[in-house]
Design an enzyme around this catalytic site. Sequence first.
Site, PDB file in Angstrom:
ATOM      1  N   ASP A  56     -31.245 -23.929  15.422  1.00 27.70           N
ATOM      2  CA  ASP A  56     -30.721 -24.314  16.734  1.00 27.70           C
ATOM      3  C   ASP A  56     -31.534 -25.480  17.285  1.00 27.70           C
ATOM      4  OD1 ASP A  56     -28.992 -23.451  19.180  1.00 27.70           O
ATOM      5  OD2 ASP A  56     -31.015 -23.677  19.989  1.00 27.70           O
ATOM      6  N   ASN A  96     -27.979 -33.825  26.305  1.00 28.79           N
ATOM      7  CA  ASN A  96     -26.665 -34.226  26.812  1.00 28.79           C
ATOM      8  C   ASN A  96     -26.734 -34.661  28.270  1.00 28.79           C
ATOM      9  OD1 ASN A  96     -25.039 -33.904  24.511  1.00 28.79           O
ATOM     10  ND2 ASN A  96     -24.862 -31.697  24.841  1.00 28.79           N
ATOM     11  N   ASP A 133     -23.661 -36.334  20.480  1.00 29.56           N
ATOM     12  CA  ASP A 133     -22.917 -36.222  19.222  1.00 29.56           C
ATOM     13  C   ASP A 133     -23.634 -36.947  18.094  1.00 29.56           C
ATOM     14  OD1 ASP A 133     -20.973 -34.758  20.484  1.00 29.56           O
ATOM     15  OD2 ASP A 133     -19.524 -36.390  20.628  1.00 29.56           O
ATOM     16  N   GLU A 143     -24.547 -26.339  18.895  1.00 26.59           N
ATOM     17  CA  GLU A 143     -25.691 -27.022  18.285  1.00 26.59           C
ATOM     18  C   GLU A 143     -26.434 -26.125  17.306  1.00 26.59           C
ATOM     19  OE1 GLU A 143     -27.110 -25.577  22.426  1.00 26.59           O
ATOM     20  OE2 GLU A 143     -25.285 -26.372  21.518  1.00 26.59           O
TER      21      GLU A 143
END
Length: 274
Positions: A118, A126, A135, A161
């Site tokens: 993770d 973000n 991305d 993610e």
Amino acid sequence: MAENEQADLAVGQGPKLVGLHESIATLLASRGQWRQAYQHLRSALDLVHADQDEEPHVPEQLRREVDRLRREHAEAREQSLRDSLTDSYNRRYLDQQLIDLLAEHGACRHGLAIALIDLDWFKQVNDTFGHLLGDRVLQRVVELLQQDLPEGAFCARYGGEEFVLVLPRVDAVAAVEVAEAARERVERHPWHEIAPGLRVTVSAGLAYEPPADEAPQRPAVSAEQQLLRADSLLYSAKQSGRNAVAYRSDGRVRLAGAASGRRAIAETRVIGYR
């Protein structure tokens, strides 16, 4: 191929072409082109009932059509098993492979490790740099995770993610080394070249299933059980301070590599730890 062309090919051709027409029909049907598939099945049926004294010549046009459809079918199947953003394998492929690997006669006879990985603090990436850059980060992380994997290993996107490294036919020591090397590649990557101030790390939980001959009395585990074990160990890695690989050895939760000096907490699953 037009209907009149198919009819011309079918006329005067014998049993050797039946398999080709059936192959085309199968491939067309897999794409939902039922009418064209039916036409080829009718051609195959006509050939079965045809009275032929000589072995017919297989038209090159028909050979090319079979080859083209087979390639397109293989490409479409591969795309259906890939994540559209990162080009890693998707959850569908992961589930299929884990079922096979953990089957009674699967590769678990030789050892199987699953690392659930993770990205740390990815929401902040973000929020700070935007989702388009987020991305790009996911794509680059996958590239780094997939580097130098042993034969037969692969990376799959688990969701959001989270990613999974599947490492078949490895021993416990090698599995830890592979997972720690992947974590270290992500940490050392020059993320500032993508955006000043960007830093990305990952945490991982590594679950290992030993070969059957090493633990003959050990009950068989399912794919879901091994993923849950990896998830529980991922929680330990997160709670230890993140940017770490957690695994079990001699009944204890341990941390790999540079994080080994930290205190590893007990392996417990807690919802909402990210």
